[in-house]
Design a protein around this motif. Structure first.
Motif, mmCIF file in Angstrom:
data_model
loop_
_atom_site.group_PDB
_atom_site.id
_atom_site.type_symbol
_atom_site.label_atom_id
_atom_site.label_comp_id
_atom_site.label_asym_id
_atom_site.label_seq_id
_atom_site.Cartn_x
_atom_site.Cartn_y
_atom_site.Cartn_z
ATOM 1 N N TRP A 15 0.382 -14.511 -10.159
ATOM 2 C CA TRP A 15 0.444 -13.579 -9.033
ATOM 3 C C TRP A 15 1.849 -13.555 -8.461
ATOM 4 O O TRP A 15 2.551 -14.578 -8.448
ATOM 5 C CB TRP A 15 -0.520 -14.013 -7.928
ATOM 6 C CG TRP A 15 -1.955 -13.862 -8.312
ATOM 7 C CD1 TRP A 15 -2.712 -14.729 -9.044
ATOM 8 C CD2 TRP A 15 -2.810 -12.776 -7.984
ATOM 9 N NE1 TRP A 15 -3.987 -14.241 -9.198
ATOM 10 C CE2 TRP A 15 -4.071 -13.039 -8.549
ATOM 11 C CE3 TRP A 15 -2.642 -11.583 -7.267
ATOM 12 C CZ2 TRP A 15 -5.151 -12.177 -8.414
ATOM 13 C CZ3 TRP A 15 -3.712 -10.726 -7.129
ATOM 14 C CH2 TRP A 15 -4.951 -11.021 -7.702
ATOM 15 N N GLY A 16 2.236 -12.403 -7.942
ATOM 16 C CA GLY A 16 3.454 -12.307 -7.183
ATOM 17 C C GLY A 16 3.215 -12.717 -5.744
ATOM 18 O O GLY A 16 2.091 -13.034 -5.343
ATOM 19 N N GLN A 17 4.279 -12.671 -4.967
ATOM 20 C CA GLN A 17 4.190 -13.104 -3.564
ATOM 21 C C GLN A 17 3.727 -11.991 -2.638
ATOM 22 O O GLN A 17 3.388 -12.243 -1.490
ATOM 23 C CB GLN A 17 5.552 -13.636 -3.095
ATOM 24 C CG GLN A 17 6.547 -12.574 -2.637
ATOM 25 C CD GLN A 17 7.087 -11.699 -3.758
ATOM 26 O OE1 GLN A 17 6.931 -12.004 -4.933
ATOM 27 N NE2 GLN A 17 7.753 -10.614 -3.391
ATOM 28 N N GLY A 18 3.731 -10.774 -3.148
ATOM 29 C CA GLY A 18 3.247 -9.645 -2.360
ATOM 30 C C GLY A 18 4.357 -8.906 -1.636
ATOM 31 O O GLY A 18 5.431 -9.456 -1.362
ATOM 32 N N THR A 19 4.081 -7.640 -1.352
ATOM 33 C CA THR A 19 4.996 -6.825 -0.569
ATOM 34 C C THR A 19 4.182 -6.036 0.452
ATOM 35 O O THR A 19 3.130 -5.482 0.119
ATOM 36 C CB THR A 19 5.842 -5.899 -1.470
ATOM 37 O OG1 THR A 19 6.809 -5.206 -0.686
ATOM 38 C CG2 THR A 19 4.992 -4.893 -2.230
ATOM 39 N N GLN A 20 4.647 -6.012 1.682
ATOM 40 C CA GLN A 20 3.891 -5.402 2.778
ATOM 41 C C GLN A 20 4.096 -3.891 2.803
ATOM 42 O O GLN A 20 5.236 -3.406 2.767
ATOM 43 C CB GLN A 20 4.338 -5.997 4.114
ATOM 44 C CG GLN A 20 3.695 -5.353 5.329
ATOM 45 C CD GLN A 20 2.229 -5.698 5.479
ATOM 46 O OE1 GLN A 20 1.853 -6.864 5.361
ATOM 47 N NE2 GLN A 20 1.397 -4.694 5.739
#
Length: 123
Positions: free
Chosen positions: A113-118
């Motif tokens: 998984w990536g760290q995410g983007t808001q």
């Protein structure tokens, strides 16, 4: 070990568009692995958005993506894109990309998984 890094999130007005990127490192370039986008809004479960294979480029769209989002993959650049149009406040969430599918379900689980983007859609 595959590492994923998302980018492209931000603040956008209702009806606007945004393009997200997911760059993968450590992948095997010959592998036609699946890469998926998910999102998670505050207080809600993680939701499948869309998925695609690196080489065959066949997309699968979850309910949030149908008619508004487009996913595509550039294997040479190790990047999967999610283009989002006609955004709504309900699209506000952290968007994650994932790969390393375990099992047969597009909803996962996934190993990496990536760290995410808001993404925030303002009304």
């Amino acid at each position: 070990q595959v590492q994923l890094v998302e980018s492209g999130g931000g603040l956008v007005q209702v009806g606007g568009s945004l393009g997200l990127s997911c760059v993968a490192s450590g992948r095997t370039s010959e592998a036609d692995d699946l890469v998926a986008w998910f999102r998670q809004a505050p207080g809600k479960d993680r939701e499948f958005v869309a998925a695609i294979r690196w080489l065959s480029n066949s997309p699968w769209n979850g309910e949030p993506a149908k008619g508004r989002f487009t996913i595509n993959a550039d294997s040479a650049r190790n990047t999967v894109y999610l283009y989002m149009n006609r955004l709504k406040p309900d699209d506000t969430a952290v968007y994650y990309c994932a790969t390393g599918q375990l099992g047969d379900s597009l909803a996962g689980p996934y190993r990496f998984w990536g760290q995410g983007t808001q993404v925030t859609v303002s009304s």
